[in-house]
Design a protein around this motif. Structure first.
Motif, PDB file in Angstrom:
ATOM      1  N   SER A   1      -0.275  -6.643 -13.093  1.00 34.26           N
ATOM      2  CA  SER A   1      -1.710  -6.664 -13.716  1.00 34.26           C
ATOM      3  C   SER A   1      -3.135  -6.050 -13.757  1.00 34.26           C
ATOM      4  CB  SER A   1      -1.942  -8.148 -12.671  1.00 34.26           C
ATOM      5  OG  SER A   1      -0.720  -9.491 -12.944  1.00 34.26           O
ATOM      6  N   ASN A   2      -4.107  -7.138 -14.187  1.00 30.78           N
ATOM      7  CA  ASN A   2      -4.986  -5.714 -14.226  1.00 30.78           C
ATOM      8  C   ASN A   2      -5.121  -5.659 -12.925  1.00 30.78           C
ATOM      9  OD1 ASN A   2      -5.667  -5.262 -17.111  1.00 30.78           O
ATOM     10  ND2 ASN A   2      -6.028  -7.602 -17.059  1.00 30.78           N
ATOM     11  N   ARG A   3      -5.927  -4.358 -12.660  1.00 30.53           N
ATOM     12  CA  ARG A   3      -6.515  -3.603 -11.154  1.00 30.53           C
ATOM     13  C   ARG A   3      -6.963  -2.319 -11.699  1.00 30.53           C
ATOM     14  NH1 ARG A   3      -2.204   0.486  -8.765  1.00 30.53           N
ATOM     15  NH2 ARG A   3      -1.505   0.824 -11.011  1.00 30.53           N
ATOM     16  N   VAL A   4      -8.360  -2.875 -10.698  1.00 37.99           N
ATOM     17  CA  VAL A   4      -9.912  -2.284 -10.687  1.00 37.99           C
ATOM     18  C   VAL A   4     -10.318  -1.153 -10.255  1.00 37.99           C
ATOM     19  CG1 VAL A   4     -12.575  -2.242 -11.178  1.00 37.99           C
ATOM     20  CG2 VAL A   4     -10.823  -4.178 -11.386  1.00 37.99           C
ATOM     21  N   PHE A   5      -9.850   0.520 -10.847  1.00 36.51           N
ATOM     22  CA  PHE A   5     -10.380   1.226 -10.005  1.00 36.51           C
ATOM     23  C   PHE A   5     -11.824   2.094  -9.749  1.00 36.51           C
ATOM     24  CE2 PHE A   5      -5.475   0.875 -10.230  1.00 36.51           C
ATOM     25  CZ  PHE A   5      -4.931   1.225  -9.743  1.00 36.51           C
ATOM     26  N   VAL A   6     -12.043   2.957  -9.198  1.00 33.61           N
ATOM     27  CA  VAL A   6     -13.634   3.566  -9.243  1.00 33.61           C
ATOM     28  C   VAL A   6     -13.097   5.275  -8.511  1.00 33.61           C
ATOM     29  CG1 VAL A   6     -14.660   3.036  -6.484  1.00 33.61           C
ATOM     30  CG2 VAL A   6     -15.648   3.507  -8.163  1.00 33.61           C
ATOM     31  N   GLY A   7     -13.511   6.100  -8.874  1.00 33.90           N
ATOM     32  CA  GLY A   7     -13.181   7.868  -8.900  1.00 33.90           C
ATOM     33  C   GLY A   7     -14.255   8.600  -8.730  1.00 33.90           C
ATOM     34  N   ASN A   8     -13.718   9.522  -8.601  1.00 32.62           N
ATOM     35  CA  ASN A   8     -15.006  10.909  -8.576  1.00 32.62           C
ATOM     36  C   ASN A   8     -14.336  12.176  -8.921  1.00 32.62           C
ATOM     37  OD1 ASN A   8     -16.425  13.142  -7.455  1.00 32.62           O
ATOM     38  ND2 ASN A   8     -17.606  12.139  -6.464  1.00 32.62           N
ATOM     39  N   LEU A   9     -14.432  13.326 -10.514  1.00 28.90           N
ATOM     40  CA  LEU A   9     -13.352  13.570 -11.033  1.00 28.90           C
ATOM     41  C   LEU A   9     -14.247  14.890 -10.197  1.00 28.90           C
ATOM     42  CD1 LEU A   9     -14.785  13.387 -14.849  1.00 28.90           C
ATOM     43  CD2 LEU A   9     -12.445  12.699 -13.343  1.00 28.90           C
ATOM     44  N   LYS A  10     -15.023  15.197  -9.399  1.00 30.53           N
ATOM     45  CA  LYS A  10     -15.484  16.560  -8.389  1.00 30.53           C
ATOM     46  C   LYS A  10     -14.605  16.765  -7.957  1.00 30.53           C
ATOM     47  CE  LYS A  10     -19.823  17.432 -10.673  1.00 30.53           C
ATOM     48  NZ  LYS A  10     -21.075  17.947  -9.986  1.00 30.53           N
ATOM     49  N   THR A  11     -14.524  15.788  -6.894  1.00 29.33           N
ATOM     50  CA  THR A  11     -13.669  15.388  -5.674  1.00 29.33           C
ATOM     51  C   THR A  11     -11.899  15.197  -5.972  1.00 29.33           C
ATOM     52  OG1 THR A  11     -14.107  13.230  -5.072  1.00 29.33           O
ATOM     53  CG2 THR A  11     -15.681  15.199  -4.172  1.00 29.33           C
ATOM     54  N   LYS A  12     -11.718  14.576  -7.046  1.00 30.60           N
ATOM     55  CA  LYS A  12     -10.634  13.899  -7.353  1.00 30.60           C
ATOM     56  C   LYS A  12      -9.998  13.129  -6.332  1.00 30.60           C
ATOM     57  CE  LYS A  12      -8.884  18.187 -10.130  1.00 30.60           C
ATOM     58  NZ  LYS A  12      -8.162  19.507  -9.202  1.00 30.60           N
ATOM     59  N   GLU A  13     -11.264  12.453  -6.203  1.00 35.19           N
ATOM     60  CA  GLU A  13     -10.499  11.224  -5.619  1.00 35.19           C
ATOM     61  C   GLU A  13     -10.232   9.979  -5.964  1.00 35.19           C
ATOM     62  OE1 GLU A  13     -13.507  11.057  -2.335  1.00 35.19           O
ATOM     63  OE2 GLU A  13     -12.242  12.356  -1.204  1.00 35.19           O
ATOM     64  N   CYS A  14      -9.526   9.417  -6.040  1.00 33.51           N
ATOM     65  CA  CYS A  14      -9.923   7.759  -6.489  1.00 33.51           C
ATOM     66  C   CYS A  14      -9.028   6.761  -5.948  1.00 33.51           C
ATOM     67  CB  CYS A  14      -8.842   7.778  -8.632  1.00 33.51           C
ATOM     68  SG  CYS A  14      -9.049   6.645  -9.079  1.00 33.51           S
ATOM     69  N   LYS A  15      -9.874   5.211  -5.825  1.00 27.49           N
ATOM     70  CA  LYS A  15      -9.590   4.367  -4.858  1.00 27.49           C
ATOM     71  C   LYS A  15      -9.669   2.789  -5.744  1.00 27.49           C
ATOM     72  CE  LYS A  15     -11.166   2.252  -0.998  1.00 27.49           C
ATOM     73  NZ  LYS A  15     -11.836   1.628   0.532  1.00 27.49           N
ATOM     74  N   GLN A  16      -8.319   2.368  -5.511  1.00 24.09           N
ATOM     75  CA  GLN A  16      -8.062   1.096  -5.627  1.00 24.09           C
ATOM     76  C   GLN A  16      -8.792  -0.047  -5.334  1.00 24.09           C
ATOM     77  OE1 GLN A  16      -3.908  -1.287  -6.674  1.00 24.09           O
ATOM     78  NE2 GLN A  16      -4.765  -2.470  -5.081  1.00 24.09           N
ATOM     79  N   ILE A  17      -9.744  -0.596  -5.823  1.00 21.81           N
ATOM     80  CA  ILE A  17     -10.451  -1.364  -4.895  1.00 21.81           C
ATOM     81  C   ILE A  17     -10.938  -2.988  -5.773  1.00 21.81           C
ATOM     82  CG2 ILE A  17     -12.284  -0.190  -5.010  1.00 21.81           C
ATOM     83  CD1 ILE A  17     -13.119  -2.617  -7.238  1.00 21.81           C
ATOM     84  N   ALA A  18      -9.860  -3.582  -6.171  1.00 23.33           N
ATOM     85  CA  ALA A  18      -9.825  -4.502  -7.001  1.00 23.33           C
ATOM     86  C   ALA A  18      -8.596  -5.174  -7.566  1.00 23.33           C
ATOM     87  CB  ALA A  18     -10.421  -5.344  -7.437  1.00 23.33           C
ATOM     88  N   TYR A  19      -7.565  -6.358  -6.978  1.00 26.68           N
ATOM     89  CA  TYR A  19      -6.138  -6.228  -7.378  1.00 26.68           C
ATOM     90  C   TYR A  19      -6.028  -7.378  -7.051  1.00 26.68           C
ATOM     91  CZ  TYR A  19      -0.857  -5.850  -8.217  1.00 26.68           C
ATOM     92  OH  TYR A  19       0.120  -5.699  -9.149  1.00 26.68           O
ATOM     93  N   PRO A  20      -7.026  -8.552  -8.417  1.00 23.52           N
ATOM     94  CA  PRO A  20      -7.012 -10.007  -8.223  1.00 23.52           C
ATOM     95  C   PRO A  20      -5.595 -11.170  -8.473  1.00 23.52           C
ATOM     96  CG  PRO A  20      -8.948  -9.198  -9.683  1.00 23.52           C
ATOM     97  CD  PRO A  20      -7.589  -7.963  -9.654  1.00 23.52           C
ATOM     98  N   LYS A  21      -3.953 -10.264  -9.227  1.00 25.43           N
ATOM     99  CA  LYS A  21      -3.207 -11.009  -9.211  1.00 25.43           C
ATOM    100  C   LYS A  21      -2.189 -10.482  -8.190  1.00 25.43           C
ATOM    101  CE  LYS A  21      -4.167 -13.467 -13.532  1.00 25.43           C
ATOM    102  NZ  LYS A  21      -3.146 -13.280 -14.891  1.00 25.43           N
ATOM    103  N   GLU A  22      -2.437  -9.338  -7.244  1.00 21.63           N
ATOM    104  CA  GLU A  22      -1.196  -8.592  -6.263  1.00 21.63           C
ATOM    105  C   GLU A  22      -0.436 -10.015  -5.612  1.00 21.63           C
ATOM    106  OE1 GLU A  22      -1.651  -6.123  -2.988  1.00 21.63           O
ATOM    107  OE2 GLU A  22      -3.294  -6.664  -2.350  1.00 21.63           O
ATOM    108  N   GLU A  23      -0.817 -11.446  -5.321  1.00 21.76           N
ATOM    109  CA  GLU A  23       0.226 -12.175  -4.301  1.00 21.76           C
ATOM    110  C   GLU A  23       1.038 -12.114  -5.743  1.00 21.76           C
ATOM    111  OE1 GLU A  23      -2.242 -15.623  -2.903  1.00 21.76           O
ATOM    112  OE2 GLU A  23      -3.113 -13.567  -1.602  1.00 21.76           O
ATOM    113  N   MET A  24       0.601 -13.025  -7.252  1.00 19.60           N
ATOM    114  CA  MET A  24       1.887 -13.123  -8.099  1.00 19.60           C
ATOM    115  C   MET A  24       1.799 -12.715  -8.351  1.00 19.60           C
ATOM    116  SD  MET A  24       1.646 -12.591 -11.325  1.00 19.60           S
ATOM    117  CE  MET A  24       0.764 -12.175 -12.240  1.00 19.60           C
ATOM    118  N   ASN A  25       1.691 -11.009  -8.993  1.00 14.79           N
ATOM    119  CA  ASN A  25       2.868 -10.065  -8.631  1.00 14.79           C
ATOM    120  C   ASN A  25       4.581  -9.581  -7.411  1.00 14.79           C
ATOM    121  OD1 ASN A  25       0.144  -9.256 -10.717  1.00 14.79           O
ATOM    122  ND2 ASN A  25       2.127  -7.613 -11.057  1.00 14.79           N
TER     123      ASN A  25
END
Length: 865
Positions: free
Chosen positions: A563-587
């Protein structure tokens, strides 16, 4: 001290067993040591003229309470406080009755079935008892019996849709009880039972309709903060909305609201060497529209009233606190007139006579300054802070010439109202300024050019990459670089196969392009030297935003199995982090089989597809298969949560094959152009060939049990396919086109969609296309049982398209069913109706692909007239 014993005999049933069985494991919810005492009786009756009864306190746990209990018991539950294993058929629980008069112990277990099942759950107990299935009462007995015998039985007739289910048994025990006996017998075919652990189960439509999902993301222009908007769906209720604002450097939530959800970012604001960040929104209060700002930088929680009696209109752009660009709609509605003169083919569409113009609002002047005036629709495109100018398009309709309208791109300097007509083209849709740069050469280049989105026929087809005689598909979009000095355009990204959905221009001539990329939605980076796809963690990007430096970004999206997840990242540092997975328990509760890519070649052309397997797939067995396609101008993508999700069907024991035949955008212009003036030519042959080849190469498919389904143009493809082949054992057409001519004339967008699908072809100049490609005119060739589904209020593909085919097949004595969905348009939006609609499709396939008509006959009992 008295002791009361609760005895529960439950046995285990395995997958596929059809005799009566019981469960060996069960869960207890609540504390049976806590009971209800008799209150001080002041009067013999209450204000309802009823005497005190402990029956009034016989309340079962709700489904949500049970689900919360399941959530807390994620591991094997033997020997846990509220979880038990039956030994020797009897389980005893000691209860200290104390001074209580009654207690209500409740026990639940879970059922799982991949096919529709009907049967009976029998509960034996001398106690008063209530039984619920998925939170709804399934049976009860409100009198005590002397012993555990046949007279103490409560029978619950159940009909189980495919998926997971929860059965709860509640008992009303009083202080006189010494030992309570309870036996639960399950007699339902093809059902697995568990009280021991959480059952992995298949995906259901309820999983898709309910729960929390992100639907919008945005970032401040300097990348310091980002915002995520969520909605929470509950069947039978209105969606609830929530907004979160987080700080980019640590992802901490700095502001959230469930009341104020229509907020947007203002440009960042410099004040006394500090950068301030604001959200703005409009709220109606006492029939007055007020404009508010919310300061995020200093965490000022109270909104700031900026303007009272704010004018009607959509805020298109905020000009760095100097003012706002509004889109003002002038409405004209003649829909209630008894006699109406239609002045345009689209005049049937509600709101067509409304016209939008632009206006400038400033809090420093009481007058709303019109920027445009006239009877053509005006659309805001972009604002340049550097030149204090805006770009907008003027749409002029001309039904005598394809594509039936033309867009003129205009620039206006807001300081002087000086206007420059930049270009006029029927095949452009949108434009953006290039952004300024510290690099002199890049800055000079940016001043002279504009980025324009359009189809392959834009600018005299200079970007078309199709074969001789082909017409570009107007739904396959490109990017162009327009030179303001020479008034010439050139296509960017020659040979680039993905279709452009949208783009954002940021500093230093960087462009981020959201695309339909084969069966995925991806984001690409381009700076006139380099082109690459961003390494995002999803298959389908639902939303993407990036700051104006091109460094910090935020996005959300789905994978083929997530299901839908939310990520935030930085192109210069090439870092990316998942910050929300609302339906994780369902999945995590879902049992999902493998998805594998499978492509084939047809007449030298590669046709791409993929197939999905049941979770318990066994390659030595044979499975029925469902084929899903659109066949029109857009691909069937990898989205997990959608009404035709492949995993809805693998959960019921089907293999699902999804393919994207010729005509789909995202595979290059030439491939997309095959859709034009085809109406099934080539596409149908590819589907038929692909299905046959798939069966040859995959012995686990029962080639005699293949179904197919599609909607809208896909519904047309379903009907057309049945006139060309008998390889399918069942077919489903939702809102399908049976007669191209009647769809062209009656559908709200029939003639305008034909600008792509039937370019320059009309019933009077290409009868062969309109007649010979219409399934209705070959209805006598159909041999496959066909289910037609249609919303009664469909304005896109009117219901007459299904009525015509139904009438024809009935007259021909063919196997056909026609289900109408009351009050629904092209898509079935009402949750309860959508579930019933989906169940209808499931039941149809079960009837013809599994030789099990029980679900269909339950939904639609045969009636003789």
């Amino acid at each position: 001290m008295k002791n009361t014993y609760i005895t529960l005999a439950l046995c285990f049933i395995g997958l596929g067993i059809q005799a009566q069985d019981t469960v060996k494991y069960f869960n207890k919810i609540g504390n049976v040591q806590i009971g209800i005492r008799t209150p001080f009786i002041i009067d013999s009756i209450n204000n309802h003229q009823k005497g005190f009864s402990t029956d009034d306190y016989f309340v079962m746990p709700t489904l949500n309470e049970i689900k919360k209990d399941i959530k807390s018991e994620t591991d094997v539950i033997i020997n846990k406080k509220n979880s038990y294993e039956v030994k020797d058929g009897v389980l005893k629980i000691s209860i200290d009755s104390g001074k209580r008069n009654v207690c209500v112990p409740s026990f639940y277990f879970q059922l799982n079935n991949e096919a529709f099942a009907k049967g009976k759950i029998s509960v034996y107990t001398p106690q008063k008892v209530k039984v619920s299935l998925d939170g709804k009462e399934a049976g009860k007995r409100m009198s005590k019996k002397d012993s555990l015998n046949s007279d103490a039985k409560v029978d619950c007739e159940v009909s189980l849709e495919p998926g997971g289910h929860i059965v709860c048994v509640s008992l009303l025990c009083d202080s006189s009880d010494r030992e309570i006996q309870l036996q639960v017998v399950v007699n339902v075919p093809q059902v697995s039972i568990s009280g021991k652990q959480i059952l992995k189960r298949g995906l259901t439509l309820q999983d898709i309709l309910e729960g929390t999902s992100p639907y919008d993301v945005s970032m401040t222009d300097d990348g310091k903060y980002y915002m995520v908007k969520y909605y929470t769906g509950t069947i039978g209720e209105k969606n609830k909305y929530k907004v979160e604002v987080r700080k980019t450097e640590n992802n901490d939530i700095v502001w959230t609201s469930t009341d104020i959800t229509s907020v947007k970012w203002t440009p960042s604001f410099r004040f006394l060497n500090a950068t301030l960040h604001y959200l703005y929104y409009v709220k109606e209060e006492n029939k007055v529209r007020n404009l508010y700002l919310i300061e995020i930088s200093n965490q000022v929680e109270e909104p700031i009233l900026v303007a009272e009696n704010f004018p009607e209109g959509k805020i298109e752009g905020l000009l760095n606190f100097a003012g706002l660009i509004l889109s003002i709609t002038d409405k004209e509605d003649n829909s209630k007139d008894d006699l109406r003169q239609l002045i345009h083919p689209d005049d049937r569409i509600g709101g067509w006579r409304n016209r939008s113009n632009l206006a400038l609002y400033s809090k420093f002047t009481p007058i709303l300054q019109p920027l445009t005036f006239g009877h053509h629709n005006v659309t805001f495109n972009d604002y340049s802070e550097e030149t204090n100018s805006i770009l907008f398009t003027i749409n002029e309709e001309d039904v005598t010439q394809r594509p039936f309208s033309k867009n003129t791109l205009v620039e206006m300097k807001l300081e002087t109202f000086e206007v420059d007509t930049i270009l006029s083209d029927s095949f452009i849709s949108y434009a953006q300024y290039m952004k300024t740069s510290n690099d002199k050469n890049k800055a000079e280049f940016a001043k002279k050019h504009i980025i324009v989105q359009g189809s392959g026929e834009a600018f005299g087809s200079c970007g078309a990459e199709v074969k001789k005689g082909q017409t570009p598909n107007i739904y396959n979009n490109l990017l162009f670089l327009f030179d303001r000095t020479t008034k010439q355009a050139k296509p960017l990204l020659n040979g680039f196969k993905p279709s452009v959905n949208g783009f954002k221009v940021v500093a230093d001539n960087q462009i981020f392009i959201t695309t339909t990329d084969k069966d995925s939605v991806n984001v690409y980076y381009y700076n006139f030297d380099t082109l690459y796809r961003l390494p995002l963690s999803v298959d389908i990007v639902g939303g993407f935003d990036i700051d104006l430096s091109g460094e910090h970004y935020v996005y959300y999206g789905q994978n083929y199995n997530k299901s839908n997840r939310v990520f935030v990242g930085n192109l210069k540092t090439k870092e990316c982090k998942q910050i929300a997975y609302p339906k994780e328990e369902m999945n995590e509760q879902l049992a999902l089989g493998e998805m594998k890519v499978w492509n084939f070649k047809h007449k030298g052309d590669l046709i791409e597809g993929r197939y999905y397997l049941p979770a318990d797939f066994d390659s030595t067995k044979q499975y029925p298969m469902i084929v899903y396609y659109y066949g029109g101008t857009t691909p069937t993508d990898r989205m997990f949560e959608m009404r035709y999700s492949a995993y809805l069907y693998t959960a019921q024991g089907y293999v699902v094959y999804v393919l994207n035949p010729s005509g789909s955008i995202g595979y290059g212009q030439e491939f997309a152009a095959r859709h034009v003036n085809a109406w099934g030519d080539r596409t149908a042959d590819e589907i038929i060939y692909g299905v046959k080849q798939f069966c040859k190469e995959h012995s686990f498919v029962n080639s005699k049990r293949i179904g197919c389904m599609g909607a809208s143009y896909g519904g047309f493809m379903t009907q057309l396919l049945q006139t060309k082949t008998d390889i399918f054992a069942a077919a489903v057409s939702h809102a399908g086109i049976s007669d191209i001519t009647s769809y062209w004339g009656e559908g709200y967008w029939g003639y305008s969609y034909s600008a792509a699908a039937s370019a320059n072809s009309y019933p009077w100049n290409n009868k062969r296309l309109f007649v010979e490609h219409s399934p209705l005119f070959a209805a006598d060739k159909i041999k496959t049982p066909l289910l037609l589904l249609h919303g009664t209020d469909d304005t896109n593909v009117p219901i007459g398209e299904s009525i015509q085919m139904f009438n024809a097949l009935k007259l021909l004595g063919k196997e056909v069913a026609f289900i109408t969905v009351k009050g629904e348009n092209h898509g079935i939006m009402d949750h309860k109706k959508r579930i019933a609609w989906n169940n209808t499709i499931y039941a149809w396939f079960a009837k013809w692909l599994k030789d099990d008509a029980s679900w269909w006959d339950t939904l639609y009992p045969q009636k003789d007239f």
